[in-house]
Enzyme design. Structure first.
Site, PDB file in Angstrom:
ATOM      1  N   GLY A 224      -5.975   0.940   4.207  1.00  0.00           N
ATOM      2  CA  GLY A 224      -7.490   1.214   3.921  1.00  0.00           C
ATOM      3  C   GLY A 224      -8.065   2.643   3.690  1.00  0.00           C
ATOM      4  N   ASP A 274       0.377 -10.965  -4.047  1.00  0.00           N
ATOM      5  CA  ASP A 274       1.248  -9.877  -4.451  1.00  0.00           C
ATOM      6  C   ASP A 274       0.956  -9.065  -5.917  1.00  0.00           C
ATOM      7  OD1 ASP A 274       3.570  -8.820  -5.703  1.00  0.00           O
ATOM      8  OD2 ASP A 274       4.798 -10.306  -4.775  1.00  0.00           O
ATOM      9  N   ASP A 292      -1.091   2.585  -5.216  1.00  0.00           N
ATOM     10  CA  ASP A 292      -0.773   3.603  -4.196  1.00  0.00           C
ATOM     11  C   ASP A 292       0.463   2.670  -3.319  1.00  0.00           C
ATOM     12  OD1 ASP A 292      -0.713   5.664  -2.458  1.00  0.00           O
ATOM     13  OD2 ASP A 292      -1.931   4.585  -0.802  1.00  0.00           O
ATOM     14  N   CYS A 347       3.817   8.613  -1.246  1.00  0.00           N
ATOM     15  CA  CYS A 347       3.939   9.862  -0.243  1.00  0.00           C
ATOM     16  C   CYS A 347       5.483  10.150  -0.112  1.00  0.00           C
ATOM     17  CB  CYS A 347       3.204   9.579   0.961  1.00  0.00           C
ATOM     18  SG  CYS A 347       3.628   8.092   1.738  1.00  0.00           S
TER      19      CYS A 347
END
Ligand SMILES: C[S@@+](CC[C@H](N)C(=O)[O-])C[C@H]1O[C@@H](n2cnc3c(N)ncnc32)[C@H](O)[C@@H]1O
Length: 420
Positions: A224, A274, A292, A347
């Site tokens: 979050g 999902d 993300d 990332c």
């Protein structure tokens, strides 16, 4: 598959087979026959730690991609990462700002426009115009205090106003300064004063460029950090935060509980679906969508054994990541209104999880859904945030923050798509 599978599997096997220099396997060496024993490989051979496997994958693949930069990025990945303190606008933050500034930390978001050269400001102002006219069309009479604050701050720095949401405040220590932030503290109402996160994680949120009253979807939201940053803008018309993992969604609820007052919390719709099904569930609904995705989380993969995607039993999952990422990005595109924008982020340094996913999604949107996509230019981010982050200059699409010993944030890849 670079940084994901095959080569690593072979390397692992090779490492498992490793023997002494030129000699027989351990246990079968020279010595009196009565002391010899035959090793049971499957049961006793030492497992290669996932972190070592990850590093091996990265050495093979990223040295080709990043060339001379890889040794420095590698060293940085293996060193302590730097954090940013995302101020919680819902708590009483004035004294925190003073405290952080006394420590020589600065709000990298508000500092950025001051550093932008004139030409850059022109480009950003154009973008500003686009966003502003749309928001004027949509905004009603009643503006919240936070929206009012946005406007005041925006009026103070017109060139970059919607390009960089000035309501988001994130403090970092200067390059080379490795001071750590103290843990967050609750205010009188129990709300924590800041959220510690990789400051580069804010870049996808800033790239999303939320405008007043935007309907925003955070498709893979847990735990979050980025949802919280989106809320800090104070201007989302509606925010939907979704994550397939129920346990991680609980963490998202906890973060909202620790940082956001009940009245605001209740406006966020949190779901555990999902994300790949989202396009069908609520297609063409959102002005802004953040995708993300789960990825090889490169820094975690070389540092932590626990929950490591390079664990042998997760090989298949790792190999399937680009497919999952592509499906999630497609769902994000389909959930966006025509004219709306999607920011895709990971990332990881891996082009297979970054640029290739973008290219494939653009192609599929066009051929299978007749949706034309424009990949937006985010190169001004490099100029704006050059003091805080080290950017990779050879990214074909989107932007990539490289870990650097003096600015040990990231990796963070982000790319913005506009649905035409
Ligand atoms: C990189 S993390 C997201 C981090 C989050 N955006 C933040 O800033 O805190 C990726 C998330 O994707 C979620 N995820 C994985 N598969 C998914 C799917 N099919 N649909 C939705 N979420 C998924 C994972 O549970 C994980 O929480």
């Amino acid at each position: 598959m670079a940084a994901l599978g095959g080569a690593g599997g072979r390397a692992a096997a090779a490492l498992l087979r490793r023997r002494g220099p030129g000699g027989p396997p351990a246990g079968l060496g020279a010595g009196p026959r009565r002391y010899r024993y035959k090793e049971k490989w499957a049961a006793t051979a030492p497992r290669i730690p996932p972190t070592r496997l990850a590093l091996h994958h990265f050495d093979v693949n990223y040295s080709l991609q990043l060339k001379d930069l890889w040794p420095s990025v590698r060293a940085s990945l293996l060193c302590e990462q730097k954090y940013g303190a995302l101020l919680n606008n819902f708590s009483a933050v004035h004294h925190v700002t003073q405290e952080l500034e006394l420590l020589n930390a600065t709000n990298f978001v508000s500092e950025a426009p001051k550093k932008a050269p004139r030409s850059q400001r022109g480009a950003a102002a154009e973008e500003a115009g686009r966003g502003e006219s749309r928001s004027q069309e949509r905004s009603g009479e009643g503006r919240t205090a936070m929206q009012a604050e946005t406007m005041t701050q925006a009026e103070m720095s017109p060139p970059l106003r919607p390009s960089i949401s000035s309501n988001i405040k994130c403090y970092t220590f200067p390059r080379g300064d490795i001071t750590r932030f103290r843990p967050a503290r609750p205010d009188a109402l129990g709300l924590l004063d800041y959220y510690l996160m990789d400051a580069a994680s804010l870049l996808p949120v800033l790239a999303l460029n939320v405008q007043p009253d935007d309907f925003v979807l955070d498709l893979c939201a847990a735990p979050g950090g980025k949802t919280l940053a989106l809320l800090q803008t104070g201007i989302c018309g509606h925010l939907a935060a979704n994550d397939v993992s129920i346990s991680r969604t609980k963490r998202l609820h906890q973060i909202l509980h620790s940082y956001v007052p009940k009245v605001i919390r209740e406006t966020v719709s949190v779901t555990s679906c999902d994300g790949r099904d989202w396009g069908q569930l609520q297609g063409s609904t959102f002005h802004k969508v953040l995708v993300d995705v789960p990825c090889t989380t490169d820094r975690h993969s070389v540092m932590e054994e626990e929950n490591n995607i390079f664990h042998k039993r997760r090989t298949k999952e790792r190999q399937m990541l680009p497919m999952l990422q592509l499906q999630l990005l497609m769902a994000g595109i389909l959930a966006t209104k025509p004219g709306g924008e999607v920011v895709y982020s990971t990332c990881s340094l891996s082009p297979l999880q970054n640029e290739y996913v973008i290219e494939r999604a653009v192609e599929i949107a066009e051929t299978e859904f007749n949706i034309s996509i424009h990949v937006e230019d985010l190169s001004h981010f490099r100029t704006l945030f050059q003091d805080t982050f080290s950017f990779f200059l050879d990214c074909r699409l989107g932007e990539l923050v490289l870990p650097h010993l003096t600015a040990n944030f990231g990796p963070m890849y982000f790319c913005k798509l506009r649905r035409m």
